[in-house]
Design an enzyme around this catalytic site. Sequence first.
Site, PDB file in Angstrom:
ATOM      1  N   GLU A 135       0.798  -1.226   0.000  1.00  0.00           N
ATOM      2  CA  GLU A 135       0.000   0.000   0.000  1.00  0.00           C
ATOM      3  C   GLU A 135       0.834   1.281   0.000  1.00  0.00           C
ATOM      4  OE1 GLU A 135      -3.105   0.549  -0.269  1.00  0.00           O
ATOM      5  OE2 GLU A 135      -4.186  -1.278   0.239  1.00  0.00           O
ATOM      6  N   SER A 183     -27.649 -31.382  50.860  1.00  0.00           N
ATOM      7  CA  SER A 183     -26.704 -31.742  51.928  1.00  0.00           C
ATOM      8  C   SER A 183     -25.375 -31.013  51.837  1.00  0.00           C
ATOM      9  CB  SER A 183     -26.446 -33.254  51.883  1.00  0.00           C
ATOM     10  OG  SER A 183     -27.619 -33.980  52.163  1.00  0.00           O
TER      11      SER A 183
END
Length: 686
Positions: free
Chosen positions: A69, A329
């Site tokens: 680019e 429990s």
Amino acid sequence: MLLAGGMVAWLAGLRAAAPPIPHIATSVEVLDREGRLLRPFALEDGRWRLRTGTGDVDRRYIAMLLAYEDRRFYSHGGVDPLALLRAAGQMLARGRIISGGSTLTMQVARLLEPRGERSLKAKWREIRRALQLESQLSKREILGLYLTLAPFGGNIEGARAASLAYFGKEPRRLSLAEVALLVALPQAPESRRPDRHPARAARGRDGVLARLHGRALFSPAEAEFALRTPVPVRRLALPMRAVHAAERARAERPSAGAHRLAIDGVAQARLEDLARERVRTLGAGMSLAFVMVENATGEVLARVSGADPLDAGRAGAVDLTRAIRSPGSTLKPFIYGLAFEDGIAHPETLIDDRPIRFGAYRPRNFDRDYQGTVPVRQALQLSLNVPAVVLLQAVGPQRLASRLGEAGFALHLPPGEVPGLAVGLGGVGMSLDALAGLYAGIANGGMAHALRERLDGSAMEERLAQRLMSPVAAGYLAQALIGTPAPQNERAGRIAFKTGTSYGYRDAWAVGFDGRRTLAVWVGRPDGQPVPGMIGREAAAPLLFDAFARLVSKPAPLGAAPREALGVRNGELPPPLRHFGRSMGQATASGAPRIAFPPDGASLDHMAGEPLALKVTGGTGRLTVLVDGIPAGVPLPGRAFFWQPVGTGFVRLTVMDAAGAADSVTVRIRAPADSPADARSLISDR
């Protein structure tokens, strides 16, 4: 000279008039303890835009992006004259714009201020804005803006979001084919979308490789392999781990752009995968949940709040880790812990498991059978109901509730109701994360931490650990629970654990710990409907063991037992500790022993080296004094006993007679105000 001077003046004026950099809205990110992405949130308009810096992407991607680019990115001031001349020549030769000659800075200018047309006027605006950006930002910052804003098709913006959507991973390590595709996509993000136009995407990728051939960025062999690699043909969902925890974190701080949780992303992923696998074997409408806590800190390492957050049939929108349910429990160990702390029981103390009635309340075991006389340790391992209720009557339901509440994990009772004996068998409300925090307190030597969800909180938000039980009591519990019989086809002795089943088969629980972590499991229907035959040992315990196996190859060993712990057989215990409750109700009989001094809750000043007095009235036969559950000696004939505290802090004093009746008080030992140790005691007791 005049031309040069005029140019300098023009540039100076241009930069002086530069508008501020606009705020760049990015997706809110929820991160794990190592900074890994757990879940991002889309912007209000539905776009995915993750903040991306140069350190977040593969270095070769940066090199190929610049080579393709903007080769002179680091040498120009925002505009590349050579590129513009090349673009102008192409336009004159072809009669139309072939390439814009845009630098990366000019592309960032266009992304910050989108234009609707390609014209010389629009190009001039880009040039002006690019020059201004170069005067305001570093090259690294400009590159970071491109990596964050570049379009990659649909609602995907930025290299991180693109890598996650197309490759399913962060862009820190990419293959050559993946790098080339990311370079190519922003040139034509819609026409090259690999999930819609894979052939065009492949041609764009291959064009990048052809153009950069011979630039020493990759070898011919790598390029050949990349050209044969198929492009991804579908878009992947962005990460969605710890859904409810992430949503809660965002709701707590809606203005924050990032949230750092204590969750371990690897453990979270493994437990979520396990939940998805195992929920298929459960019935329709059923779900499951996990909470994992680090024992030493209370940090929540994993929170799986349901099998699938998107499954409405299993109430996926509900955070099941915080739902209040009957714990069955699973509260029994804390009853035993208080009994150990009070010195009224020891793991080798014998206790009767036989039919008994407390007024209208008649507890029975799950199998409606009785075991006779068993050691307390075995009564806990077998989860016998009668011994648990008998011990709860001795330590007091309200005291149990208060102790759990003081540690930061309050029981949930209907308005106006006070704790009763049914609390020991699950007649109360508790959440999964609270159970995980309580069991982590056992594993942490009796010190419980408030659960810590975030790592980005202030120091003021952190709570000090609270005493849940004495270190000796916690050590006894850990050793008893690691001996609990393992589920079928599992190896015993790997983790300490307890199971539970709520009344009516509505909830199945299993909570276990090793030396580093505690894991709590819940299975049931989110709507609270019964599941006949579902019990903790068969529905939740196998999940607990499977989870530990997936998380660690070898569980961390439990901490060593405190030196004060009595590792003896029943016959070597003091006589009152050999058999609990031969005559129920002796503890409240008129002839029971009573500690006359010091009173419960007293604060006693103690000078090092001087003994403190304990005075006792009543009692039958020989008396035994226990300090924090450890036998300390026998009172003198005048019922006086002198004992030496080992330091400052809270101490539990208990006296027992030959019939097993007992009385206990808790006192605070502190140094005199003029002692240098006083400041230390205040710090340690807070």
